[in-house]
Design a protein around this motif. Structure first.
Motif, PDB file in Angstrom:
ATOM      1  N   UNK A   1       0.827  -1.217   0.000  1.00 14.78           N
ATOM      2  CA  UNK A   1       0.000   0.000   0.000  1.00 14.78           C
ATOM      3  C   UNK A   1       0.859   1.264   0.000  1.00 14.78           C
ATOM      4  N   UNK A   2       1.874   1.281  -0.867  1.00 14.80           N
ATOM      5  CA  UNK A   2       2.770   2.436  -1.025  1.00 14.80           C
ATOM      6  C   UNK A   2       3.581   2.744   0.226  1.00 14.80           C
ATOM      7  N   UNK A   3       3.612   1.808   1.173  1.00 10.77           N
ATOM      8  CA  UNK A   3       4.410   1.982   2.384  1.00 10.77           C
ATOM      9  C   UNK A   3       5.429   0.852   2.465  1.00 10.77           C
ATOM     10  N   UNK A   4       6.673   1.199   2.715  1.00  6.88           N
ATOM     11  CA  UNK A   4       7.717   0.190   2.780  1.00  6.88           C
ATOM     12  C   UNK A   4       7.489  -0.724   3.980  1.00  6.88           C
ATOM     13  N   UNK A   5       7.368  -2.035   3.700  1.00  9.53           N
ATOM     14  CA  UNK A   5       7.198  -3.005   4.775  1.00  9.53           C
ATOM     15  C   UNK A   5       8.553  -3.369   5.376  1.00  9.53           C
ATOM     16  N   UNK A   6       9.554  -3.580   4.504  1.00  9.04           N
ATOM     17  CA  UNK A   6      10.906  -3.840   4.997  1.00  9.04           C
ATOM     18  C   UNK A   6      11.904  -3.654   3.860  1.00  9.04           C
ATOM     19  N   UNK A   7      13.164  -3.482   4.239  1.00  7.14           N
ATOM     20  CA  UNK A   7      14.281  -3.498   3.300  1.00  7.14           C
ATOM     21  C   UNK A   7      15.194  -4.645   3.697  1.00  7.14           C
ATOM     22  N   UNK A   8      15.448  -5.535   2.751  1.00  8.61           N
ATOM     23  CA  UNK A   8      16.355  -6.643   3.028  1.00  8.61           C
ATOM     24  C   UNK A   8      17.723  -6.326   2.430  1.00  8.61           C
ATOM     25  N   UNK A   9      18.751  -6.465   3.247  1.00  7.26           N
ATOM     26  CA  UNK A   9      20.118  -6.269   2.771  1.00  7.26           C
ATOM     27  C   UNK A   9      21.022  -7.287   3.459  1.00  7.26           C
ATOM     28  N   UNK A  10      22.142  -7.597   2.781  1.00  8.74           N
ATOM     29  CA  UNK A  10      23.054  -8.608   3.311  1.00  8.74           C
ATOM     30  C   UNK A  10      24.410  -8.408   2.647  1.00  8.74           C
ATOM     31  N   UNK A  11      25.477  -8.734   3.374  1.00 12.02           N
ATOM     32  CA  UNK A  11      26.820  -8.555   2.818  1.00 12.02           C
ATOM     33  C   UNK A  11      27.050  -9.452   1.603  1.00 12.02           C
ATOM     34  N   UNK A  12      26.304 -10.564   1.512  1.00  9.47           N
ATOM     35  CA  UNK A  12      26.417 -11.460   0.363  1.00  9.47           C
ATOM     36  C   UNK A  12      25.306 -11.234  -0.660  1.00  9.47           C
ATOM     37  N   UNK A  13      24.608 -10.116  -0.529  1.00 12.66           N
ATOM     38  CA  UNK A  13      23.614  -9.744  -1.535  1.00 12.66           C
ATOM     39  C   UNK A  13      24.229  -8.665  -2.415  1.00 12.66           C
ATOM     40  N   UNK A  14      24.665  -9.063  -3.590  1.00 18.55           N
ATOM     41  CA  UNK A  14      25.345  -8.132  -4.485  1.00 18.55           C
ATOM     42  C   UNK A  14      24.673  -8.159  -5.850  1.00 18.55           C
ATOM     43  N   UNK A  15      24.138  -7.018  -6.246  1.00 23.69           N
ATOM     44  CA  UNK A  15      23.411  -6.854  -7.508  1.00 23.69           C
ATOM     45  C   UNK A  15      22.231  -7.826  -7.600  1.00 23.69           C
ATOM     46  N   UNK A  16      21.186  -7.583  -6.782  1.00 20.76           N
ATOM     47  CA  UNK A  16      20.001  -8.439  -6.828  1.00 20.76           C
ATOM     48  C   UNK A  16      19.279  -8.311  -8.164  1.00 20.76           C
ATOM     49  N   UNK A  17      18.814  -9.446  -8.652  1.00 23.10           N
ATOM     50  CA  UNK A  17      18.115  -9.455  -9.938  1.00 23.10           C
ATOM     51  C   UNK A  17      16.717 -10.075  -9.760  1.00 23.10           C
ATOM     52  N   UNK A  18      16.488 -11.270 -10.274  1.00 26.67           N
ATOM     53  CA  UNK A  18      15.151 -11.847 -10.224  1.00 26.67           C
ATOM     54  C   UNK A  18      14.685 -12.160  -8.816  1.00 26.67           C
ATOM     55  N   UNK A  19      13.353 -12.077  -8.595  1.00 25.80           N
ATOM     56  CA  UNK A  19      12.740 -12.353  -7.293  1.00 25.80           C
ATOM     57  C   UNK A  19      11.621 -13.365  -7.501  1.00 25.80           C
ATOM     58  N   UNK A  20      11.582 -14.407  -6.661  1.00 23.18           N
ATOM     59  CA  UNK A  20      10.536 -15.420  -6.758  1.00 23.18           C
ATOM     60  C   UNK A  20       9.842 -15.622  -5.427  1.00 23.18           C
TER      61      UNK A  20
END
Length: 648
Positions: A561-580
Motif C-alpha cells: 500500500x505504497x508503504x515500505x514493509x521492509x528493506x532486506x540487505x546482506x553482505x552477500x547480496x550483491x546486484x540483486x536481480x530476479x525475485x521469486x
C-alpha cells in the motif's frame, strides 16, 4: 439520508437473492454455498415438490446440485428452516442499513414495531433504540457488552467489523469459541465436548484465526478463485468461438449447395432438400451440445465468481473468525468443483461441420442419388488440465534439500534468458535470437518456438493461456502460450521495459533503470510511476498492493500500500536481480554478482543462502516457481542455461 460508502456499494450482487432479485431477507445457504432468502428457497422447495421434481432432495436454483432432504422428505415446508443462516451476509446487510441510516431496532422489529436504532452491540449483533438499550444493559448476561453509537459508526468514527461473533452451524444458538487443528473445524463447547474431546490440537478461535487475512492460505485461495474465473471465461470464449465457426461453416455449405444447384438439373432439387434438412438437424444438434457445455461452464464460473466475491469481501470486511469459516466452507467445495470441471473439460471436443460433395462426374444426373453425407468432426481440445490443486505433498521449503531435475541449455552456451512455468509447459526467452521457446514441463523436449519483433528480456504470466514478453525499446508482446502465436504488440514509447510482472489481467509493472511503471494492457497508458534508488532490473508483484524490487546494489524493498514493509540487505547480496515466491510465501532473491540465492521470510528475515553452484548455475538471473508446486526454474545470465529444481 446517508449514502452507502465504498465499503458496501460494490457488493450488491453478494447481497441480492438470485430468486427474487431483491436484497436478502433472512439469508440461508445451501451445501453448495449459494444463498437465498428464507421465504424464496422455501417457496422453491415446496413448488418443486408439488411438480413432482423431488424424490430424494431438491436441486439448487443456481448450480443444479442436488440437496438431500434427509429426514424431512415428508415435510418439505420444513427444509428451509433447517438450512444454516448466512451470518456474514446478514452482518453485511446490517452494515449497509447502518450506513444508510435505515437500521431499525431489532428488539422492536420482533415486536412488530418500527423504531430507529441508536446503538449497536457487536457481541449480540443487534441494534437497539434508547429504551431497548436500557433493557440490554440491565440484563446480567449483557451488562458488560460495549455498545457503539450508530451515529458515530455512520460518520466513520467507530469501525464496523462484520460477524465478530460466530454461531456454530451444528449447534444453533451456541457460539464458536474453539478451533480443532486436527480436523480444521471450528467448534462450540458442545462440539468440543461431543465430537472433538479426544483431539489433541484444539485452540481458541481467536488464536487460530490470528493473521488469517494475510496468510498464504487466504491469498492463495483468492488467487485460485481469480484464476478459475479467468480460465472458465477463456473456455467459454473458446466454446462460443467454436459455435460461431460452426455457424460460418454451415453457411458456407449452404452457399456451396446453392451454387451446385444452379449448375445442374431439377434432379438436384430433391437431394438438395434432403441435404438441407440433414444440415439443419446437424447444426441444431451441435448447437444443443455446445450450448449445454457453455451453460454448465457458465454455472461453474458463476459459482466461482460468487465464492471469489465472498472471499474478497470477507477479507476486507469480515472478522478473522468469519474469514476462517468462509475459507473452510469454500475450500471444502473447491476440490469437488475442480474435479467436475476437469471431468467436463476432458470430454469437450472441437466441433466442426464438414461438407464434401460427391464427385460430380459427367453422368451425375443419371448416376448420383445423393450429395456427400453431412459429418460432425470432433477433435480433442487442449485446455491443459483445469485442475489447479492448492495442496501438494508437504514440503519444508526452509530446511528441505534442493534436487536438480534438469539443466536446459536454452541459449546454446551464452546469452541471457528468463523462464516461467505455464500450465504443463516451460517457456524461455532467448535474447540474442529474438524468440521465445516452449519446452515440456520436465524440460527434456523442445516443443515449439516463436519469433518476436525485438530482443526479449523477461516473461510473465497474464492468464492461464497467455504470457507477456518484455523487450527493451520494443515494448511488450502478448503471446498465446498454448498455440504459440503473437496476439498483441504493445508499443510503449519513452518507457524502457526490462523486467515485467502482472498485478492482474489488466495491469502490469514494468521496470528498468531507476523506474517502476504501472501500465494498462489494453491502452498502454501509464497508471502510476515510482522512482527507485538504483538499477531495478526485475520486479515481483505479490498482490494488488504488494510488490518487491531492488532498490540498491545490495538491498531489496518490499512495499505494501505504497508503504515500505521492509528493506532486506546482506553482505552477500550483491546486484540483486530476479525475485521469486513459493506457495508458502517464502521469498527468493537472485544475487547475480555474489552468486547466491537468498531465501527470506515475507517479513524480511534471512532463512538461508543457497549457493548458485549447488543448483548448477553460475550467475542466477531469474527465479520462478510452478503454481502451487515445490518446483522452481532458475536461469543463468552468463551461460544461458536454466535449471529445474525441486524442494524435498
Amino acid at each position: 439520508m446517508a449514502t452507502p460508502t465504498k465499503d458496501t456499494e460494490h457488493f450488491d450482487d453478494l447481497l441480492t437473492c438470485t430468486i427474487c432479485l431483491e436484497i436478502f431477507k433472512l439469508p440461508k445457504y445451501l451445501p453448495c454455498l449459494h444463498t437465498f432468502c428464507d421465504s424464496c428457497i422455501n417457496t422453491y422447495i415446496v413448488s418443486s415438490v408439488a411438480k413432482g421434481k423431488i424424490t430424494e432432495g431438491f436441486t439448487c436454483p443456481v448450480c443444479r446440485k442436488i440437496v438431500s432432504g434427509g429426514d424431512k422428505l415428508e415435510k418439505p415446508e420444513l427444509w428451509a428452516q433447517s438450512l444454516p443462516s448466512n451470518h456474514f451476509v446478514t452482518s453485511m446487510l446490517d452494515k449497509l442499513a447502518i450506513q444508510k441510516a435505515e437500521k431499525m431496532c431489532d428488539s422492536c422489529v420482533i415486536n412488530k414495531e418500527s423504531t430507529k436504532a441508536k446503538s449497536w452491540c457487536p457481541i449480540c449483533e443487534e441494534a437497539f433504540c434508547d429504551q431497548c438499550e436500557k433493557y440490554h444493559k440491565n440484563l446480567k448476561i449483557s451488562a458488560r457488552h460495549k455498545l457503539f453509537s450508530i451515529q458515530e459508526m455512520q460518520s466513520g468514527g467507530t469501525p464496523f467489523k462484520v460477524c465478530e461473533v460466530q454461531n456454530c452451524e451444528d449447534h444453533p444458538g451456541k457460539i464458536v469459541e474453539f478451533y480443532c487443528l486436527d480436523h480444521s473445524q471450528p467448534c462450540c463447547t458442545s462440539c468440543g465436548t461431543l465430537t472433538h474431546r479426544k483431539c489433541e490440537n484444539v485452540t481458541s478461535i481467536q488464536k487460530a484465526a490470528s493473521g488469517i487475512k494475510h496468510s498464504p492460505k487466504a491469498s492463495g485461495l483468492s488467487q485460485k478463485l481469480t484464476e478459475h474465473v479467468i480460465q472458465l471465461g477463456e473456455i467459454i470464449e473458446d466454446r462460443n468461438t467454436n459455435l460461431a465457426d460452426v455457424e460460418n461453416s454451415t453457411g458456407e455449405i449452404r452457399t456451396t449447395v446453392a451454387n451446385i444447384k444452379t449448375e445442374i438439373s431439377r434432379h438436384i432439387d430433391r437431394i438438395e432438400e434432403t441435404l438441407i434438412t440433414e444440415l439443419t438437424s446437424t447444426k441444431k444438434q451441435v448447437e444443443i451440445e455446445v450450448k449445454d457445455e457453455v451453460g454448465v461452464l457458465s454455472s461453474y464460473r458463476g459459482a466461482v465468481k460468487k465464492w471469489k466475491t465472498v472471499i474478497d469481501s470477507v477479507l476486507e470486511h469480515g472478522s478473522d473468525e468469519q474469514c476462517l469459516m468462509e475459507i473452510n466452507k469454500i475450500e471444502s467445495k473447491i476440490s469437488e468443483l475442480e474435479q467436475e470441471i476437469e471431468d467436463l473439460v476432458k470430454t469437450i471436443k472441437s466441433v466442426s461441420v464438414v461438407f464434401s460433395p460427391s464427385p460430380p462426374i459427367a453422368d451425375f444426373i443419371k448416376n448420383a442419388q445423393t450429395f456427400e453425407r453431412i459429418k460432425v468432426d470432433k477433435s480433442a481440445v487442449s485446455f491443459l488440465n483445469f485442475n489447479l490443486e492448492m495442496k501438494v505433498d508437504k514440503v519444508d521449503f526452509r530446511t528441505g534439500n534442493i534436487n536438480i531435475l534438469q539443466v536446459i541449455d536454452v541459449c546454446n552456451g551464452t546469452g541471457t534468458t528468463s523462464g516461467i512455468f505455464i500450465h504443463n509447459f516451460l517457456l524461455f526467452t532467448i535474447h540474442n535470437k529474438k524468440k521465445v521457446v516452449k519446452y515440456n514441463s520436465d524440460g527434456q523436449s523442445l516443443l515449439s518456438e516463436l519469433a518476436l519483433p525485438g530482443s526479449p528480456e523477461d516473461i510473465a504470466a497474464v492468464t492461464h493461456f497467455k504470457v507477456a514478453v518484455s523487450s527493451y525499446g520494443q515494448g511488450v508482446c502478448v503471446v498465446d502460450s498454448n498455440k504459440m502465436v503473437l496476439l498483441q504488440t504493445l508499443n510503449l514509447p519513452g518507457i524502457p521495459v526490462y523486467g515485467i510482472s502482472f498485478v492482474n489481467e489488466d495491469t502490469f509493472i514494468a521496470c528498468h533503470s531507476y523506474t517502476l511503471t504501472w501500465i494498462n494492457v489494453s491502452s498502454g497508458q501509464t497508471i502510476n510511476k515510482r522512482t527507485t534508488s538504483s538499477q531495478s532490473f526485475f520486479v515481483l508483484s505479490l498482490s494488488q498492493t504488494d510488490y518487491m524490487f531492488a532498490n540498491s546494489s545490495n538491498s531489496v524493498d518490499y512495499v505494501v500500500d505504497n508503504t515500505k514493509k521492509f528493506t532486506y540487505t546482506n553482505s552477500d547480496l550483491s546486484y540483486p536481480r530476479g525475485i521469486g515466491v513459493d506457495y508458502m510465501g517464502n521469498l527468493y532473491i537472485a544475487s547475480y554478482s555474489s552468486r547466491y540465492i537468498h531465501q527470506i521470510t515475507n517479513g524480511g528475515e534471512l532463512i538461508r543462502k543457497i549457493p548458485a553452484s549447488t543448483i548448477g548455475i553460475v550467475n542466477p538471473w531469474t527465479i520462478r516457481f510452478a503454481t502451487n508446486s515445490n518446483k522452481m526454474v532458475v536461469t543463468c545470465s552468463s551461460t544461458g542455461k536454466a535449471t529445474i529444481c525441486e524442494f524435498v
